[in-house]
Design an enzyme around this catalytic site. Structure first.
Site: not given
Lengths: 179, 172
Positions: A60, A104
């Site tokens: 990700s 993230k």
């Protein structure tokens, strides 16, 4: 009879000796265990409030962090002081599974209006959303393979565990993270 | 010279006590004062009387794993909207439970979340209005009241059979 008298005379002396010996042993044990406790507390403190190494993997965050697994240093102080902002790579406790942590990048903080692609792989439909109070909007750098605020919604600030600032493994990529 | 030595020794002892205390409060248990009446009558039963100084309950908060939380536990969690505040509520539903709200809605608690509710349902901001709480925000389980002295005792977590204002259907 005579021997018994001697025994009763000696008994208090012996007990005193025992007591002294035990006292010194107990003192030693206590001082050692304090040193142990100090060591472990200091370790916990460093881990929980200053910085700790974390292994992250997955697709990700692809251009920034590798797929196969990087060890990054996560600094724990700035979330406690409220000093993480847009652009920082953060470690977040997953709202779906509290045992897992995800890495993230913060895109928006409370009060921002975020416009994002709902499904970047197949359509270019975009959506916008206001980030509520006390929440942040997080997104992976690789928007095609990332499970982030686009699916989970805004994340409460309290779930942020730390801010990644430095990569230590693999050694050829050693250095501060790109912003 | 001896004063300096004494001060140095004192500082060392304070530092040791401080870090050990902090480690214990982070890993095992800590104390906390409860403000407000959202958990009365379990906690702060008289806080609406105006002499509000020594009436706050102090509680023992035990840290535990995420799997160990049960329905009807009184828990402390970070407020989702203000991360510096902590709230005390009772868990009404864990992942998989479905909850009937008085407004005839049924909510199924998703993975990794819980439904919390205050004992004083008339004036309590909880999951009925502000939504579900991620389990990651839970800080611990309130087990005992330790102050004031006449109220020392366990917080009855499993004995209270009815939860106010909602009906809970367990997943199994």
């Amino acid at each position: 009879m005579n021997g018994g008298d001697i025994e009763t005379m000696r008994a208090p002396k012996l007990m005193l000796q025992y007591a002294l010996r035990w006292k010194s042993t107990a003192k030693e044990v206590i001082s050692h265990s304090i040193v142990f406790a100090q060591f472990f507390s200091l370790m916990h403190l460093t881990n929980a409030y200053i910085c700790s190494p974390t292994l992250v993997y997955g697709p990700s965050m692809l251009p920034t962090l590798n797929f196969t697994g990087d060890v990054i240093l996560v600094e724990k102080l700035s979330p406690l002081l409220g000093k993480v902002g847009p652009g920082d790579v953060v470690l977040v406790r997953s709202p779906e599974n509290p045992r897992k942590t995800i890495t993230k990048r913060i895109v928006g903080v409370e009060g921002d209006t975020i416009t994002f692609l709902v499904d970047p792989g197949s359509s270019d439909r975009s959506d916008s959303m206001l980030v509520p109070k006390g929440h942040v909007w997080i997104q992976g750098d690789n928007i095609y393979a990332s499970n982030d605020s686009r699916q989970l919604g805004p994340i409460p600030y309290g779930l942020i565990l730390g801010k990644a600032f430095c990569r230590v493994w693999p050694p050829e990529d050693f250095g501060p993270l790109r912003q | 010279m001896s004063t300096q030595n004494f001060l140095l020794d004192l500082a060392k002892k304070c530092f040791t006590a401080g870090i050990i205390g902090l480690a214990i409060s982070d890993n095992i248990a800590s104390f906390m004062a409860v403000r407000g009446s959202s958990m009365s009558p379990t906690l702060n039963p008289h806080s609406n009387s105006s002499t509000g100084f020594a009436l706050d309950d102090y509680v023992l908060v035990q840290k535990q794993n995420f799997e160990d939380y049960k329905v009807r536990d009184v828990v402390v969690f970070r407020s989702p909207s203000k991360y510096k505040e902590k709230n005390v509520r009772r868990i009404a539903g864990l992942p998989g439970d479905s909850i009937n709200l008085p407004s005839h809605d049924t909510v199924t608690v998703p993975h990794g979340h819980c439904f919390v509710i205050g004992d004083n349902s008339a004036c309590s901001l909880d999951s009925r209005s502000s939504g579900l709480i991620p389990l990651g925000l839970l800080c611990g389980c309130v087990t005992h009241i330790i102050w004031p002295p006449q109220r020392i005792g366990e917080v009855n977590s499993r004995t209270n059979t009815t939860l106010p204002a909602v009906q809970v259907h367990a997943s199994e």
